[in-house]
Enzyme design. Structure first.
Site, PDB file in Angstrom:
ATOM      1  N   ASN A  91       0.861  -1.189   0.000  1.00 34.20           N
ATOM      2  CA  ASN A  91       0.000   0.000   0.000  1.00 34.20           C
ATOM      3  C   ASN A  91       0.894   1.234   0.000  1.00 34.20           C
ATOM      4  OD1 ASN A  91      -1.812   2.054   0.462  1.00 34.20           O
ATOM      5  ND2 ASN A  91      -2.193   1.505   2.617  1.00 34.20           N
ATOM      6  N   TRP A  92       0.972   1.887  -1.158  1.00 33.92           N
ATOM      7  CA  TRP A  92       1.904   3.022  -1.282  1.00 33.92           C
ATOM      8  C   TRP A  92       1.372   4.302  -0.672  1.00 33.92           C
ATOM      9  CZ3 TRP A  92       3.812   2.726  -7.093  1.00 33.92           C
ATOM     10  CH2 TRP A  92       4.489   1.514  -7.280  1.00 33.92           C
ATOM     11  N   LYS A  93       0.085   4.323  -0.318  1.00 32.45           N
ATOM     12  CA  LYS A  93      -0.524   5.557   0.214  1.00 32.45           C
ATOM     13  C   LYS A  93      -0.280   6.715  -0.780  1.00 32.45           C
ATOM     14  CE  LYS A  93       0.030   3.544   4.705  1.00 32.45           C
ATOM     15  NZ  LYS A  93      -0.015   3.692   6.130  1.00 32.45           N
ATOM     16  N   HIS A  96      -9.405   1.467   4.413  1.00 30.60           N
ATOM     17  CA  HIS A  96      -8.158   1.648   5.163  1.00 30.60           C
ATOM     18  C   HIS A  96      -8.416   2.583   6.338  1.00 30.60           C
ATOM     19  CE1 HIS A  96      -4.119   2.882   6.244  1.00 30.60           C
ATOM     20  NE2 HIS A  96      -3.728   1.751   5.680  1.00 30.60           N
ATOM     21  N   GLU A 119      -6.879   5.007   7.448  1.00 29.62           N
ATOM     22  CA  GLU A 119      -6.687   6.435   7.139  1.00 29.62           C
ATOM     23  C   GLU A 119      -7.917   7.008   6.436  1.00 29.62           C
ATOM     24  OE1 GLU A 119      -2.921   5.883   5.218  1.00 29.62           O
ATOM     25  OE2 GLU A 119      -2.053   5.346   7.159  1.00 29.62           O
ATOM     26  N   GLU A 173      -5.492  -4.643  10.403  1.00 31.68           N
ATOM     27  CA  GLU A 173      -4.447  -3.655  10.647  1.00 31.68           C
ATOM     28  C   GLU A 173      -4.777  -2.893  11.924  1.00 31.68           C
ATOM     29  OE1 GLU A 173      -2.362  -2.557   6.698  1.00 31.68           O
ATOM     30  OE2 GLU A 173      -4.071  -1.247   6.939  1.00 31.68           O
ATOM     31  N   GLY A 206       2.414   2.389  10.667  1.00 33.93           N
ATOM     32  CA  GLY A 206       3.402   3.451  10.515  1.00 33.93           C
ATOM     33  C   GLY A 206       4.087   3.846  11.814  1.00 33.93           C
ATOM     34  N   SER A 249       3.302  -2.014  10.257  1.00 31.68           N
ATOM     35  CA  SER A 249       4.744  -2.070  10.480  1.00 31.68           C
ATOM     36  C   SER A 249       5.359  -3.430  10.135  1.00 31.68           C
ATOM     37  CB  SER A 249       5.085  -1.665  11.924  1.00 31.68           C
ATOM     38  OG  SER A 249       4.673  -0.333  12.173  1.00 31.68           O
ATOM     39  N   GLY A 286       2.888  -1.177   4.246  1.00 32.61           N
ATOM     40  CA  GLY A 286       2.911   0.240   3.905  1.00 32.61           C
ATOM     41  C   GLY A 286       4.331   0.703   3.651  1.00 32.61           C
ATOM     42  N   GLY A 287       4.952   1.282   4.670  1.00 33.56           N
ATOM     43  CA  GLY A 287       6.276   1.894   4.538  1.00 33.56           C
ATOM     44  C   GLY A 287       7.307   1.002   3.860  1.00 33.56           C
TER      45      GLY A 287
HETATM   46  P1  PGA Z   1       2.816   0.414   7.608  1.00 32.18           P
HETATM   47  O1  PGA Z   1       1.382   0.660   6.929  1.00 32.18           O
HETATM   48  O2  PGA Z   1       3.334  -0.913   7.069  1.00 32.18           O
HETATM   49  O3  PGA Z   1       3.647   1.583   7.182  1.00 32.18           O
HETATM   50  O4  PGA Z   1       2.596   0.356   9.082  1.00 32.18           O
HETATM   51  C1  PGA Z   1       0.471  -0.388   6.702  1.00 32.18           C
HETATM   52  C2  PGA Z   1      -0.795   0.149   6.092  1.00 32.18           C
HETATM   53  O5  PGA Z   1      -1.205   1.261   6.447  1.00 32.18           O
HETATM   54  O6  PGA Z   1      -1.430  -0.522   5.254  1.00 32.18           O
END
Ligand code: PGA
Length: 247
Positions: free
Chosen positions: A12-14, A98, A100, A168, A174, A204, A225-226
């Protein structure tokens, strides 16, 4: 991952990587990853970069997912994108719900379920995200929160063969604070008791913790994500899943 037919690793590149960077990244990812037996891989770029990802990954086993999709086919919904439009572009699937989107853009259990249902109807695969906040966990509300989130999905689409859930925990996204493998395993078992579909863990996930998390029974893959923003860590997580699939 024990018992899962194929592990699923999605990046997930956001709101990172425009079209030019996406094209470069996907070329490199394709060279680095090649074919990975027993693992399904997807990248989820921002809307404006989907075309470049699709072109760069055409003919490779790496799928391209969007990060969100609206539940109407078209209409006066400024800033939104419909599932059928994504399908027309050649997108394989989409993330919905998600945390967010839930936190900053008003998504609710109901709108997430609508997004999932419409995307599945349009022929997209869906990764629907669920998970509790730190406060909800501290108050002992985790199961109630998950019941509400997963229940809405279950009512809307049931155990659809193209639906995947991503667990999640919001406090792990993050933050570098990963759920312990045991905690993730427990949450996955609870979710599966509500809706029997593949369940990814997210929050994470990194090359250093991926193998341990993916080895948990009931963890069918990861939403990353990251660590999906650079080729090497993302590929290393895919390699860890491939090793487990072989064992
Ligand atoms: P993260 O993000 O791996 O940076 O914690 C995961 C996500 O939000 O899907």
């Amino acid at each position: 991952m024990v018992g899962a037919a194929v592990a699923f690793i999605a990046g997930n590149w956001k709101m990172f990587k425009g079209p030019a960077e996406t094209a470069r990244f996907c070329d490199e990812l394709r060279r680095r990853i090649g074919a990975v037996d027993g693992v399904r891989i997807a990248v989820c770029p921002p809307y404006v970069s989907l075309r470049e990802a699709i072109d760069a990954l055409a003919g490779s086993p790496i799928a391209v997912f969007a990060q969100n999709a609206h539940w109407h086919e078209s209409g006066a919904f400024t800033g939104e994108v419909a599932s059928l439009m994504l399908r027309e572009l050649g997108v394989d699937g989409t993330i919905v719900g998600h945390s967010e989107r839930r936190q900053h853009f008003g998504d609710t259990n109901e709108t997430v379920a609508l997004r999932a249902a419409t995307a599945l109807d349009a022929g997209l695969d869906v990764i629907a995200c669920v998970g509790e906040s730190a406060e909800e966990r501290e108050k002992g509300w985790t199961e109630d929160v998950l019941r509400g989130q997963v229940g809405a999905l279950s009512d809307a689409v049931g155990a659809n063969g193209r639906l995947t859930i991503a667990y999640e925990p919001v406090w792990a996204i993050g933050t570098g604070r990963t759920a312990t493998p045991e905690l993730a395993g427990e949450a996955h078992a609870f979710i599966r008791s509500l809706l029997d579909v593949p369940i990814l863990y997210g929050g994470s996930v990194k090359p250093e913790n991926a193998a341990e998390l993916l080895a948990q029974p009931g963890v069918d893959g990861a939403l990353v994500g990251g660590a999906s923003l650079e080729v090497e860590p993302f590929a290393a997580i895919c390699d860890a899943a491939a090793r487990l699939a072989r064992d």
